[in-house]
Design an enzyme around this catalytic site. Sequence first.
Site, short mmCIF file in Angstrom:
data_model
loop_
_atom_site.label_atom_id
_atom_site.label_comp_id
_atom_site.label_asym_id
_atom_site.label_seq_id
_atom_site.Cartn_x
_atom_site.Cartn_y
_atom_site.Cartn_z
N GLU A 165 62.75 83.96 31.32
CA GLU A 165 62.36 85.33 31.01
C GLU A 165 62.45 85.52 29.50
O GLU A 165 63.47 85.24 28.89
CB GLU A 165 63.26 86.32 31.76
CG GLU A 165 62.84 87.76 31.54
CD GLU A 165 63.21 88.69 32.70
OE1 GLU A 165 63.64 88.20 33.75
OE2 GLU A 165 63.04 89.91 32.53
N ARG A 166 61.35 85.98 28.93
CA ARG A 166 61.26 86.18 27.46
C ARG A 166 61.52 84.88 26.69
O ARG A 166 62.08 84.91 25.59
CB ARG A 166 62.24 87.26 27.00
CG ARG A 166 62.19 88.54 27.81
CD ARG A 166 60.82 89.11 27.92
NE ARG A 166 60.78 90.27 28.81
CZ ARG A 166 59.64 90.86 29.20
NH1 ARG A 166 58.47 90.37 28.81
NH2 ARG A 166 59.66 91.90 29.99
N LYS A 288 74.39 92.27 35.37
CA LYS A 288 73.43 93.34 35.13
C LYS A 288 73.33 94.12 36.43
O LYS A 288 72.76 93.63 37.40
CB LYS A 288 72.07 92.74 34.75
CG LYS A 288 70.92 93.75 34.66
CD LYS A 288 69.64 93.10 34.13
CE LYS A 288 68.49 94.11 34.06
NZ LYS A 288 67.27 93.53 33.48
N GLU A 292 67.37 98.47 35.66
CA GLU A 292 66.01 97.98 35.93
C GLU A 292 65.90 97.43 37.35
O GLU A 292 65.47 96.31 37.58
CB GLU A 292 65.61 96.93 34.89
CG GLU A 292 65.62 97.51 33.47
CD GLU A 292 65.08 96.58 32.40
OE1 GLU A 292 65.25 95.36 32.54
OE2 GLU A 292 64.48 97.09 31.43
N ASP A 371 66.05 98.86 22.96
CA ASP A 371 65.85 97.50 23.46
C ASP A 371 65.35 96.53 22.39
O ASP A 371 64.17 96.19 22.38
CB ASP A 371 64.85 97.54 24.62
CG ASP A 371 64.91 96.28 25.46
OD1 ASP A 371 65.77 95.43 25.19
OD2 ASP A 371 64.09 96.15 26.38
N GLU A 393 75.61 92.69 22.15
CA GLU A 393 74.54 91.81 22.64
C GLU A 393 73.35 91.85 21.68
O GLU A 393 72.80 92.91 21.40
CB GLU A 393 74.09 92.23 24.05
CG GLU A 393 72.94 91.37 24.58
CD GLU A 393 72.52 91.69 26.02
OE1 GLU A 393 73.38 92.11 26.82
OE2 GLU A 393 71.32 91.53 26.33
N GLU A 399 61.60 88.68 21.55
CA GLU A 399 60.75 89.42 22.49
C GLU A 399 59.86 90.45 21.79
O GLU A 399 58.67 90.52 22.05
CB GLU A 399 61.63 90.10 23.55
CG GLU A 399 60.84 90.93 24.53
CD GLU A 399 61.70 91.55 25.62
OE1 GLU A 399 62.92 91.33 25.62
OE2 GLU A 399 61.13 92.26 26.47
#
Length: 686
Positions: A165-166, A288, A292, A371, A393, A399
């Site tokens: 992912e990404r 997480k 989302e 983000d 983080e 991204e």
Amino acid sequence: NHRQADPCWLRYAPVDHPERLAQYRKWCKELVTPANPSPLLASAIFELHQGIESMLHMKPQCVAVPAEAYSLCLGVKGQSALIDEALAPLADASEDSYVIRTISQDGRKHLLMAGVSERGALCSAFHLLRLMQMGESMEVINMQESPDNGLRMINQWDKLDGSIERGYAGGSIFYKNNEIPSHLTRVHEYARLLASTGINAIAINNVNVHERESWLIKLPMLSQVARIADIFRNYGITVFLSVNFASPIVVGHLPTADPLDEDVIAWWKQTAAEIYEVVPDFGGFLVKADSESRPGPFTYGRNHVDGANMLAEALKPYGGLVIWRCFVYNCFQDWRDRTTDRAKAAYDHFKPLDGQFEDNVILQIKNGPIDFQVQEPVSPLFGTMPATNQMLELQITQEYTGQARHVCYLVPQWKEILAFDTYAQGEGSEVAKIVSGSLYGRKLGGVAAVSNIGDDRNWTGHILAQANLYGYGRLVWNCNLSAEQIAREWIALTFGSGSTQRTEVILNLLMTSWLTYEQYTAPLGVGWMVNPHHHYGPNVDGYEYSRWGTYHFADRDGIGVDRTVKSGTGYTAQYREPNASRYESLETCPDELLLFFHHIPYTHRQHSGKTVIQHIYDTRFAGAEQAQQFLDAWLTLEGQMDEEAFENGRSRLLEQAEHAREWRDQINTYFYRKSGIPDEQGRTIY
Ligand code: GCW
């Protein structure tokens, strides 16, 4: 991909300076090490051998007792009186600390590399090799190093199917076709690269844990995870897993994942016990949850404390940690709703929970409230929870900053984040002190970042993106290193320390790249304006009418998000003074964040004296022009590095230059059409 992977900054190029070569050879004839080194120390010894052989074309003699007039000496606290004496100044320092010192004893000279722990010793070996690659003198050394952060972590967003992912540099080096492959050569090489920068922890799967990845915590998958943990352990890196909060249902076949349910609690305890059977030094869980659409405690009417503490209790007997992410917001927002502000979400969710988390829970907070945008303020959550462990983080993978197709050296951005003063305890309460734990005297803390590597031969897709991975590790070890210092190191280690022209070209490119990227993309902190889903390339209204809470509100009169208390969402109140007032007032709000905090007319004059619309035009033109100059400058380096590296940079900088023009024109045209205000300089706007 069977070609050998790029060694990146562990190239160990032959030393060609004759005096240095002679000096290094004198010291490196003999390497004194413990007779039966542990696997971790063996990695350090192996690395020293490899580095010395490659740089000096000689093999050091490995001995337990020095015989030569000069020797290198690697060791750990408790090993000998000599080493303990050298380590004395580090009595209260972290386990990962070390000294490198030249000393004389009994008519012999020793260059000591001594760690408080074995990991410290490994770090000292990498440090010495770095000094040699940089061409530093070995004659008199007296240095001691202690990391600024306890946890210096990497998060892989790798998925079991082998995609990332990404990820913008190929497929996963950890997974292929839903398995952990039998050959993990790249993982081993990766461990070396990370350890050499000081990284000590890694979560090896994506935080979005779907059905398949949920099984990583159970045998037989767990025994495969153990193979990866074995590799990292030998480089002082602790392995963590991202877990699915709904694992009790998905894996355990229980009817619920309610954190207060007895069976759920017992299931996690049992699972933790099994994990530590197989991976005795397992780091813990990265979670997480309720983010989302990932499952979490909310489903059961519980909160983050209930969820995190339940997992923390399961891991506690074994010393494991729960790293709980704060990236929690409503991703089903209605764009018509002007009262909900995504930027406020993390603070609103977590601040009221201060003091309630177990002491082996750490909250992992993204640097900004939205983000990983090219420009956004620092999250107001830092420092507002004095009785809770907090971690920062960051995102190394680009991204929203060019996806390894554009150059964007992110260390300058990270420096600003770490240096941001929250005023949590009055002036001098920088983010760096909050996440290290020093401000509130907390033992646990640190920094995590989403990796940018894949199975591309050069690891990061864009060769210049290697600087971000290197720089991340170096910076979180020592937050006082400057972005330029780190860039210079990386350039020297990667391309060689000679040729000042080459160094200056690459340095200039790296150091101006973040600003340049900002200049041709979304202006003044407003963010987004990218194509939905993959997030590459300009699309001004791409997210304007979506559910993601990421709007710019441009109309014919103005643009920006009013986040003031006076007339907007009230987000500015989440900051302490004087930050709250500074952002609240148009007079004091920094230009680069103007549109993040305020909705203003195009004709508003910034502190720079320019109107907002003219600023948009000017910087889009300047940024695109600069991108072209990056390419032109790179072309002067032909023949000054290996063909593959040159070509990689050339083709990516070419794409960047073209793509920057596309950004420029789409943004300029959009705002010209909206505002009807022409460019003062009459340049072409389509
Ligand atoms: O930035 C967004 C990304 C998602 C990511 C999410 C997160 C892992 O677009 O791909 O999911 O953040 O950080 O959880």
